[in-house]
Design a protein around this motif. Structure first.
Motif, short mmCIF file in Angstrom:
data_model
loop_
_atom_site.label_atom_id
_atom_site.label_comp_id
_atom_site.label_asym_id
_atom_site.label_seq_id
_atom_site.Cartn_x
_atom_site.Cartn_y
_atom_site.Cartn_z
N GLN A 1 -4.25 -12.99 0.85
CA GLN A 1 -4.53 -12.75 -0.56
C GLN A 1 -3.47 -13.48 -1.37
O GLN A 1 -2.38 -13.77 -0.89
CB GLN A 1 -4.52 -11.25 -0.87
CG GLN A 1 -3.17 -10.58 -0.68
CD GLN A 1 -3.20 -9.09 -0.91
OE1 GLN A 1 -3.14 -8.32 0.04
NE2 GLN A 1 -3.26 -8.67 -2.16
N ASP B 1 -5.15 -13.16 10.24
CA ASP B 1 -6.51 -12.66 10.05
C ASP B 1 -6.97 -12.66 8.60
O ASP B 1 -8.12 -12.99 8.31
CB ASP B 1 -6.60 -11.23 10.60
CG ASP B 1 -6.18 -11.17 12.07
OD1 ASP B 1 -6.96 -11.60 12.91
OD2 ASP B 1 -5.06 -10.71 12.33
N ARG B 2 -6.07 -12.29 7.66
CA ARG B 2 -6.48 -12.15 6.27
C ARG B 2 -5.37 -12.65 5.36
O ARG B 2 -4.21 -12.74 5.76
CB ARG B 2 -6.80 -10.67 5.93
CG ARG B 2 -7.94 -10.10 6.76
CD ARG B 2 -8.00 -8.60 6.70
NE ARG B 2 -8.74 -8.09 7.85
CZ ARG B 2 -8.61 -6.88 8.35
NH1 ARG B 2 -7.76 -6.02 7.80
NH2 ARG B 2 -9.31 -6.50 9.40
N ILE C 1 -8.92 -9.61 -0.87
CA ILE C 1 -8.30 -9.89 0.43
C ILE C 1 -9.35 -10.61 1.26
O ILE C 1 -10.46 -10.10 1.46
CB ILE C 1 -7.83 -8.60 1.13
CG1 ILE C 1 -6.78 -7.88 0.27
CG2 ILE C 1 -7.28 -8.91 2.51
CD1 ILE C 1 -6.36 -6.53 0.83
N VAL C 2 -9.03 -11.80 1.73
CA VAL C 2 -10.03 -12.72 2.31
C VAL C 2 -9.81 -12.85 3.81
O VAL C 2 -8.67 -12.93 4.29
CB VAL C 2 -9.93 -14.11 1.63
CG1 VAL C 2 -10.89 -15.09 2.26
CG2 VAL C 2 -10.21 -13.97 0.13
N ASP C 3 -10.92 -12.88 4.56
CA ASP C 3 -10.87 -13.16 5.99
C ASP C 3 -10.57 -14.65 6.19
O ASP C 3 -11.39 -15.51 5.84
CB ASP C 3 -12.20 -12.82 6.66
CG ASP C 3 -12.32 -11.33 6.98
OD1 ASP C 3 -11.30 -10.76 7.40
OD2 ASP C 3 -13.41 -10.77 6.82
N ILE D 1 -2.05 -9.56 7.83
CA ILE D 1 -2.43 -9.95 6.47
C ILE D 1 -1.25 -10.66 5.83
O ILE D 1 -0.11 -10.21 5.95
CB ILE D 1 -2.81 -8.72 5.63
CG1 ILE D 1 -3.87 -7.88 6.35
CG2 ILE D 1 -3.31 -9.13 4.24
CD1 ILE D 1 -4.12 -6.52 5.71
N ARG E 1 -14.78 -12.44 1.53
CA ARG E 1 -13.93 -11.33 1.13
C ARG E 1 -14.05 -10.16 2.10
O ARG E 1 -15.14 -9.72 2.44
CB ARG E 1 -14.29 -10.87 -0.28
CG ARG E 1 -13.31 -9.83 -0.83
CD ARG E 1 -13.40 -9.67 -2.32
NE ARG E 1 -14.70 -9.15 -2.76
CZ ARG E 1 -14.99 -8.88 -4.02
NH1 ARG E 1 -14.10 -9.09 -4.96
NH2 ARG E 1 -16.18 -8.42 -4.33
N HIS E 2 -12.90 -9.67 2.55
CA HIS E 2 -12.85 -8.52 3.44
C HIS E 2 -12.73 -7.22 2.66
O HIS E 2 -13.28 -6.19 3.04
CB HIS E 2 -11.67 -8.66 4.40
CG HIS E 2 -11.42 -7.44 5.24
ND1 HIS E 2 -10.61 -6.40 4.85
CD2 HIS E 2 -11.90 -7.09 6.45
CE1 HIS E 2 -10.60 -5.46 5.78
NE2 HIS E 2 -11.35 -5.85 6.77
#
Length: 844
Positions: free
Chosen positions: A825, A822-823, A596-598, A803, A626-627
């Protein structure tokens, strides 16, 4: 005295602003917002202007750019600037940051003087105090002595006096039109025309018809007094009265005149307010006759002026018919009843009819008007909600349909099936249910990719919908599974109809990217009648019939037979029960991880291009930004990795969801403990509401958290919105208790059910995850883009992160970043992988 330049595209608003500022002592020049506006600005700067007002809406981009450039030049820096705009963010940043500048949203023109005072104060230029207007008196007397006496007496009291020595001169001054008088004082005895005759003549002229007039005489004769008063004079004064009494009488007339002026100004102000309101307004008497209508009402209803409505019955001119255009008599009209009763009504949605015969969806509010305690009529405020109705209809469509195939989704189909089963219990009719499963779809997906699989599913959806009758309902249940509800089908027609659906799957080949694939499907069919046990049982039987069709060789139809196929349903259930329990006992499940990426952490340069090098660069950037990572559960079944959608429904049927969720927790906890104290990261794990209501699962999670397996903030439990809502009251205590231990919660599939957003404020959640179907169609769905932007803004207002899952291409990724999410994937960033192939699965 301040010079002001007003640049405004609306002529009506331009005149209103000019009048309001002139009344307060400003020197005002008003110009249109066209190409000549910059030249006018140059001229006013040379004359020492103090401020400029610009109405920004409706101005062409070229003129906006020219004004912005001119206002930022050195010789204009000291100029105070007031920009009237409903969208301050639409202003160029450099102009908004300019010194002595204010941006205000204009609702009523009467706000402008206050805005001007504020911006002048900001620029260090105090605005002037509003001047007191002196009343102008027309004095007519043929005696020079009397004229001089009364002129001086009136001037000493602050009146402006125009003195005339005969009636003809007075008439010429009035008819010239250069002056507007407030009072008239006229001598009675004058050569050629008496004061009474002059009074009658003035009453007949439009400019002086309402002018307060006094007759001045030295005679106390009854016929003179009677003639004076009958001529329309307000007062009859006598020349031998004291000066104090004369002044007192004039001041009484002046107060009357000032009161009339205030009433006139109030009427004008109210008219301006009415015409400035964006909502339509009209007033009716108790019988429903229209008494007034503002400009917005005339515009919305398509009328050129008030004459088309005033005096007419609102029922006949505005709401004579219902939403389908069927005439409604006044006795049956809800609004007509409200007029007659003087009712108050809020947010009433109905249809008004325009002058061109087109319907207008409106929301209206009715407020009765009272005078001396009696209701005299009703004021109706209404607004056009056509766009809102379209938006609500689109939301409803999104709620009920599958984004990819545009067929009904499983939830709505199950609702339709339930309604049909209930209907059949009260009828002797029969219906049918078809369960359709594509053959070898996994082969197409694996060999040609998800894009090919999605294209095939969309194509199948269109064909199934085209084949269905108007009374039928077609749905995509999940993956490559479809269902059709056939209403009013007897025994003889079932197989024939089922064959038409099977045939369209077998009709032709599917071609994608130059590759050709054979397509077919297996169909399970079951009759529905008054004896059908339940919708769930019908679905199970149709599913079992479809599986039997596959076992018999695929690409065929199997009709469910209660006498011989009941065992297949039980076997199907028993088979899944054994397989799941065996997998739990023998660790037949595996975990995979996906990053899961910022989104803000992704550099803009990696979001461009599409070659292999750019893709590799994006993967590296995603790894750096990556978050955390989501943990996916897979079932190892006869050499095939089954995804949750293949077995979770069966796990729920056998109450195995808490056991599956506990297995996931134990496996992650064991991996973290084995990694030692240095292990860190954030893990998103899907959890069922049933698990949070299970004492064993909650105890295991609390034990792992207290023993340090999960550091505070490292475990994110994702709950589906549809799973949470029905059990919210029971779940909240457990969620709050776990949140106190450092567990974070994410609301999954946000936007699928469109639950009330105010409910989110009471939940211990830290983020929301959008519905995957909404994200996958975002790049080609303007409505979806608006929806995601709105949901993101609302979530951010509640301090929730947003997300986006299932992001599969760069175009969608760029769009999501621009919308402020924000995020993210998805396959474009990272693919789910086994721990053995991820070297830092425990470090993120």
């Amino acid at each position: 005295m301040h010079r002001l330049l007003s640049i405004e595209p609306s002529p009506t608003l331009r005149r209103a602003i000019e009048r309001l500022l002139l009344e307060r002592g400003y020197v005002v020049r008003s110009v249109d917002a066209d190409d000549a506006a910059v030249a006018a600005l140059d001229e006013e700067l040379a004359l020492g202007a103090s401020a400029v007002l610009v109405g920004w809406e409706g101005v062409s981009p070229d003129v906006q750019a020219a004004l912005a450039d001119r206002l930022q030049q050195p010789d204009a820096q000291a100029l105070a600037l007031l920009v009237l705009s409903a969208r301050p963010d639409a202003l160029p940043a450099a102009l908004a940051a300019r010194p002595h500048t204010r941006v205000e949203r204009l609702i009523f023109p009467e706000q402008v003087p206050g805005f001007v005072r504020s911006v002048l104060t900001l620029a260090g230029r105090p605005p002037p105090a509003p001047p007191r207007a002196a009343l102008k008196v027309l004095l007519v007397d043929d005696s020079k002595t009397s004229r001089t006496k009364y002129r001086r007496l009136l001037q000493s009291r602050g009146y402006l006096v125009t003195a005339c020595d005969d009636p003809q001169q007075a008439l010429e001054r009035v008819q010239a039109g250069g002056e507007a008088f407030d009072l008239g004082i006229i001598d009675y005895f004058m050569p050629g025309m008496t004061g009474a005759a002059l009074c009658r003549t003035l009453r007949a002229l439009p400019a002086t018809a309402d002018l307060p007039l006094a007759i001045l005489t030295a005679a106390y004769a009854d016929d003179v007094i009677r003639d004076a008063l009958q001529s329309g004079a307000t007062e009859c004064m006598f020349k031998d009265e004291s000066n104090a009494l004369f002044v007192a009488r004039v001041q009484g007339m002046a107060r009357l005149r000032e009161r009339e002026q205030r009433l006139h100004e109030e009427r004008e102000r109210l008219a301006l307010i009415l015409d400035s309101v964006g909502d339509g307004l009209y007033g009716v008497d108790r019988a429903g006759h229209v008494r007034f209508a503002n400009r917005a009402a005339l515009r919305l209803l398509g009328h050129a002026d008030e004459a088309a409505l005033v005096g007419q019955l609102a029922h006949e001119r505005i709401h004579p018919a219902d939403e389908q255009g069927r005439p409604v008599g006044p006795d049956a009209c809800f609004l007509q009843h409200a007029y007659e009763l003087g009712d108050s009504l809020s947010d009433w949605q109905t249809v008004f009819w325009r002058a061109d015969g087109e319907p207008l969806a409106v929301e209206c509010n009715l407020r009765p008007q009272y005078q001396a305690g009696q209701c005299t009529g009703v004021v109706v405020a209404f607004r056009d909600i056509t766009e809102r109705k379209r938006f609500e209809a689109e939301l409803q469509w999104q709620l009920q349909h599958d984004h990819l195939t545009r067929l009904f989704n499983r939830r709505h189909f199950e609702h339709l099936l339930e309604q049909e089963v209930i209907r059949l219990r009260r009828s002797t009719e029969q219906s049918a249910l078809l369960f359709i499963d594509l053959d070898r779809f996994k082969h197409i997906n694996d060999s040609a990719g998800h894009a090919a699989g999605d294209a095939l599913l969309a194509s199948i959806g269109r064909k199934l919908h085209a084949r269905a009758r108007e009374s039928d309902a077609v749905a995509r249940l999940s993956g490559d599974e479809f269902a059709v509800l056939l209403r009013n089908v007897d025994d003889h027609g079932l197989l024939a109809l089922a064959e038409t659906f099977r045939a369209i799957l077998d009709d032709g080949r599917f071609v994608h990217a130059g590759r050709e694939f054979e397509v077919s499907g297996s169909v399970g069919a079951i009759h529905l009648d008054r004896h059908t046990a339940s919708p769930a049982y019908a679905m199970s039987c149709a599913d079992a019939a479809c599986r039997l069709a596959k076992q018999q060789g695929r690409n065929r139809i199997h009709r469910f037979d209660l006498s011989s196929d009941t065992g297949a349903v039980a076997e199907l259930h028993q088979s899944w029960s054994q397989r799941l329990r065996s997998a739990l006992d023998s660790d037949g499940f595996v975990l995979q991880y996906q990053a899961i990426v910022d989104l803000p952490g992704l550099p803009s340069e990696v979001l461009t291009g599409g070659d292999a090098g750019a893709e590799a660069g994006l993967r590296r950037a995603a790894r750096a930004a990556r978050h955390g990572q989501e943990v996916f559960l897979r079932l190892d079944d006869l050499g095939t990795r089954l995804q949750p959608k293949a077995f979770l429904a069966h796990a729920e049927r056998f109450n195995l969801l808490p056991a599956l969720d506990a297995w996931v927790l134990e496996r992650i906890g064991a991996q973290l403990i084995a990694a030692g104290a240095g292990a860190r990261g954030r893990y998103h794990v899907n959890v069922a509401a049933a698990s949070l209501l299970d004492v064993g699962y909650v105890s295991k999670l609390e034990m792992l958290a207290r023993h340090g397996a999960f550091a505070p903030g490292s475990l994110y439990l994702e709950l589906k919105e549809s799973d949470l809502a029905p059990q919210l009251t029971r779940l909240l205590p457990t969620m709050h208790a776990l949140a106190a231990l450092g567990v974070r919660f994410v609301l999954d599939e946000f936007g699928r059910g469109f639950a009330p957003l105010d409910r989110l404020r009471g939940l211990p959640i830290s983020a929301v995850k959008l519905d995957a179907g909404l994200v996958q169609t975002l790049a080609h769905d303007p409505f979806g883009t608006t929806l995601v932007r709105t949901m993101t803004e609302l979530a951010h207002a509640m301090n929730l992160a947003v997300i986006a899952p299932a992001v599969e291409d760069l175009a969608t990724l760029r769009l999501l970043q621009s919308l402020g999410l924000d995020r993210a994937q998805g396959f474009v960033l990272d693919r789910p992988a086994d721990p053995a192939t991820v070297d830092d699965v425990l470090v993120s």
